[in-house]
Motif scaffolding. Structure first.
Motif, PDB file in Angstrom:
ATOM      1  N   LEU A   1       6.912   4.015   5.066  1.00  0.00           N
ATOM      2  CA  LEU A   1       8.231   4.350   5.503  1.00  0.00           C
ATOM      3  C   LEU A   1       8.581   3.425   6.959  1.00  0.00           C
ATOM      4  CD1 LEU A   1       7.365   8.427   5.626  1.00  0.00           C
ATOM      5  CD2 LEU A   1       8.939   7.048   4.507  1.00  0.00           C
TER       6      LEU A   1
ATOM      7  N   TRP B   1       2.694   5.667   0.436  1.00  0.00           N
ATOM      8  CA  TRP B   1       4.092   5.893   0.675  1.00  0.00           C
ATOM      9  C   TRP B   1       4.503   6.230   1.929  1.00  0.00           C
ATOM     10  CZ3 TRP B   1       4.247   9.500  -4.107  1.00  0.00           C
ATOM     11  CH2 TRP B   1       4.507   8.499  -5.255  1.00  0.00           C
ATOM     12  N   ALA B   2       3.512   6.799   2.636  1.00  0.00           N
ATOM     13  CA  ALA B   2       3.828   7.226   4.168  1.00  0.00           C
ATOM     14  C   ALA B   2       3.838   5.913   5.051  1.00  0.00           C
ATOM     15  CB  ALA B   2       2.876   8.239   4.662  1.00  0.00           C
TER      16      ALA B   2
ATOM     17  N   ALA C   1       0.427   9.387  -1.870  1.00  0.00           N
ATOM     18  CA  ALA C   1       0.934  10.099  -0.639  1.00  0.00           C
ATOM     19  C   ALA C   1       1.092   9.159   0.579  1.00  0.00           C
ATOM     20  CB  ALA C   1       1.118  11.541  -0.386  1.00  0.00           C
TER      21      ALA C   1
END
Length: 101
Positions: free
Chosen positions: A56, A52-53, A49
């Motif tokens: 962004l 993936w952040a 996570a």
């Protein structure tokens, strides 16, 4: 709803790879930590996570380029592993043979 379901499935499946690698000794043991109630690899989920952040802010075109490069690299590694296995283990039992040698 479909995109959320797909994202949820990907998070759960991608977090299993670091867990398996941790159990095989290829990653630190911390990635093998799971919750008692659901047996979910919570450390691997948090690390995925976070990665993936961080992605962004890259923008769509850069993400597409990164995806193509990573996919191409992984495909190349598969072919290299196949060639190395054929050279190192020429007499290994194979499930099928390609006709014509």
């Amino acid at each position: 709803m479909s995109a959320f379901g797909m994202f949820n499935a990907l998070v759960m499946s991608y977090s299993r790879l670091p867990l398996a690698m941790s159990l095989d000794g290829m990653l630190p043991k911390i990635f093998g930590k799971t919750t008692r109630r659901t047996n979910a690899p919570w450390v691997a989920i948090l690390v995925c996570a976070a990665c993936w952040a961080l992605c962004l802010g890259l923008g769509f075109s850069r993400l597409i380029t990164l995806d193509i490069m990573l996919y191409g690299t992984s495909l190349s590694l598969e072919f290299v592993a196949l060639a190395v296995l054929r050279i190192r283990e020429p007499n290994l039992k194979r499930e099928f043979k390609v006709p014509a040698g």
